[in-house]
Structures are given as structure tokens and as C-alpha cells.
Design a protein around this motif. Sequence first.
Motif, short mmCIF file in Angstrom:
data_model
loop_
_atom_site.label_atom_id
_atom_site.label_comp_id
_atom_site.label_asym_id
_atom_site.label_seq_id
_atom_site.Cartn_x
_atom_site.Cartn_y
_atom_site.Cartn_z
N GLY A 110 0.90 -0.99 -0.12
CA GLY A 110 0.18 0.00 0.01
C GLY A 110 0.86 1.09 0.02
N SER A 111 2.21 0.84 0.46
CA SER A 111 3.30 2.46 0.84
C SER A 111 3.15 2.78 -0.29
CB SER A 111 3.78 2.77 1.99
OG SER A 111 4.94 1.10 1.29
N THR A 112 3.53 1.49 -1.31
CA THR A 112 4.08 2.29 -2.73
C THR A 112 2.84 2.93 -3.91
OG1 THR A 112 3.69 -0.06 -3.58
CG2 THR A 112 5.46 0.46 -2.67
N LEU A 113 1.27 3.01 -3.60
CA LEU A 113 0.80 3.41 -4.14
C LEU A 113 0.42 4.90 -3.84
CD1 LEU A 113 -1.97 1.30 -3.68
CD2 LEU A 113 -0.46 1.05 -5.57
N GLY A 114 -0.35 5.69 -4.74
CA GLY A 114 -0.53 7.04 -4.83
C GLY A 114 -1.30 7.45 -3.41
N GLY A 115 -1.70 8.60 -3.49
CA GLY A 115 -2.28 9.45 -2.30
C GLY A 115 -2.34 8.74 -1.43
N PHE A 116 -3.77 9.03 -0.47
CA PHE A 116 -3.45 8.73 0.81
C PHE A 116 -3.97 6.89 0.86
CE2 PHE A 116 -6.05 12.93 0.25
CZ PHE A 116 -5.29 13.99 0.98
N ILE A 117 -4.13 6.51 0.23
CA ILE A 117 -4.15 5.15 0.37
C ILE A 117 -2.55 5.07 0.18
CG2 ILE A 117 -3.52 2.82 -0.62
CD1 ILE A 117 -6.67 3.87 -2.62
N GLY A 118 -1.29 5.94 -0.04
CA GLY A 118 0.13 5.58 0.03
C GLY A 118 0.12 5.95 1.00
N VAL A 119 -0.53 7.07 1.92
CA VAL A 119 -0.21 7.59 3.53
C VAL A 119 -0.52 6.38 4.71
CG1 VAL A 119 -0.42 9.58 5.01
CG2 VAL A 119 -0.26 10.10 2.37
N ALA A 120 -1.59 5.87 3.98
CA ALA A 120 -2.41 4.80 4.98
C ALA A 120 -1.40 3.36 5.15
CB ALA A 120 -3.91 3.96 4.58
N GLY A 121 -0.91 3.19 3.97
CA GLY A 121 0.11 2.06 3.96
C GLY A 121 1.97 2.90 4.44
N ALA A 122 2.03 3.89 4.07
CA ALA A 122 3.31 4.28 4.90
C ALA A 122 2.90 4.09 6.54
CB ALA A 122 3.52 4.89 4.12
N ALA A 123 1.94 4.69 7.16
CA ALA A 123 2.05 4.75 8.31
C ALA A 123 1.90 3.31 8.57
CB ALA A 123 0.64 5.84 8.73
#
Length: 313
Positions: free
Chosen positions: A227-240
Amino acid sequence: MLATVGIGAGLVSALLFAVVITGSPLAVLLYSAAPLPIFIASLGWNHRSGLVATAAGAIAVAVALVPSAGAAFAVIIALPAWWIAYLALLARQEEHGVEWYPLGRLLLWVAGTAALVTVGSALVMTTDYDTYRGVITRMIENLLTEMSRAKLITMPADVGVQDLARTLAPAVPVGIGASFVTTITLNLWIAAKVVQVSGRLARPWPFIPSAALPRQALPLLALALVGSTLGGFIGVAGAALTGALLATFMFTGLAFMHDASRGKPWRMPMLISVYVALIVMQAVLTPLLVLAGFLDTLFGLRKRLAPPPPPNA
């Protein structure tokens, strides 16, 4: 009584939250303790008192500052503390007695809550991802500029501050997730100790060194990394979520060292060395603790190496 305690806790928490606008180091320290009154109210009375504290604090911040600040207080501080406290007091009746919510699963919920809070705080700021990314980049740029001006860091001649800030921006949610887990876990422990001393803690004090993440944490980490490799807020959620899970692995790695060393003559020198290293060599020891927690979760090392918990745990 519940309402009085809740309102008082909410107002104290709101004050601790609001002082961060002064920007002083003490204010940042006080801000990190903002969940503590909500935890104490929820653990010492019940979760309804925590909900009253949440509402009172959010209203107080909204009136004193701006409505968006009240929403931020509820999303970032109050509701997460109330929810984790609610889970900590969950129990079910079994044949052998009362089974309380396991510490490992509680840590997993803390990690999941960290991801939700990170995205929620971003959405309170703005619903446009590009705007959010720009704000984060400017914050990093200002921080790097101030640190360079104070000679705390030396920037290479061929590296621009703006380019470096743009590169570092995607990693910010990872740090936010990890710091949320650390802050919430420490506040929960302090609050539980305070409530235990007062005699109001409904749950018997758990054997903390036995805390181990369930194996669901492993596929969840893989999902978070993707998920962290995806863009937008989905990427934010994955990174967090990635940062939050790494922090929970660190805590369970530390618990594993406490648990597996029980009864060993080298236990005390080893633990002293670990905690000293956490202060002076954090960048070196933290990955090792994360690895220990990961391997413990993957292979069940706790069951193989640790003696059984004490009977009064």
C-alpha cells in the motif's frame, strides 16, 4: 460522577493539546501527554467517561481555537485513546476464569489506529493529496533550513534543500505511525499504573513481557508495504501502517528479551545495556529489536525459549 470526571479529563487533555501552538520544547512534551487524561478517565471509571472527555475536550479546543482544531483533537488524541482503553478492558468469561484482551492484539490495534489517525489528521488538514504533499514538503524544507542554519547538519553542496525535502516527504507518514505507537503505548502504560495504584483498575495487571503479536501482523505488514507504494492517501495509510507495525515489532522484541532472559544470571546487565543503547545508539539497536520481534512472531520463539509466565501474572 462519570460526567464530572470525563469533563475534567477532557479539559486537561485539551489544554495539553493546545499548548503545542507555542512551539517550545516543553509544549511538545506536554502535547505528547495529551492522551493521558483520556486514558485515566476511561481505565479508572469506564469507556463512557472517556467519551465524555472526548466530547468536552473537542468542544473546548474548538471554542478556544478553531473548529478544525477541535476535530483534530478528537481524531488525533481523544478517540484513539478512548478506543484503545476500551479494548484494554474487554474481557470474556471462560471455563478457567476471565480472559482479558491479549496485549499482542491490543498492540496490533494500536498500529491500525495509527494508520487511521495519520490519514485522518491529513484529511483534517486538506482533502487534496497534492496540497498535503506540498505542506509536508515545506515543513521538511523549513526544518532542514533551520537545522542547517544552526549548524546541526551540513548539507552537501550538490544537494538542494527543496529537492531533499521532496525526497523525504513520502517517509513522513512512516515516522508519524511509529511515533504514534510509541506515544500511545507509553501513555497507556503510565495511565494504567496510575489507575492501578488508585485501586480502580478493573483488569489484573498483565505479565507485560509475554506480549507477542499474533501472526496476522505478518501479512498485514506485507499489505502495508504494498500500500505504501501506491499514490494518494492510500499510500499515506500504507506508509503509516508500515511504520506503526515496525514500532510494535520493536516493542515485542523488547518484551521477548525480557521474557526469554528470566532466571538467567546475565539478565540484568543485558537489559541495562539494551536500554542504554536505546538512548545512545537508537539507530543501531532499534532495527535489531524490530528483527527480534519479527522472528518471534514468525517462528514462535517465545514458546521455545521463554519459561512459563509466573503464576500470579
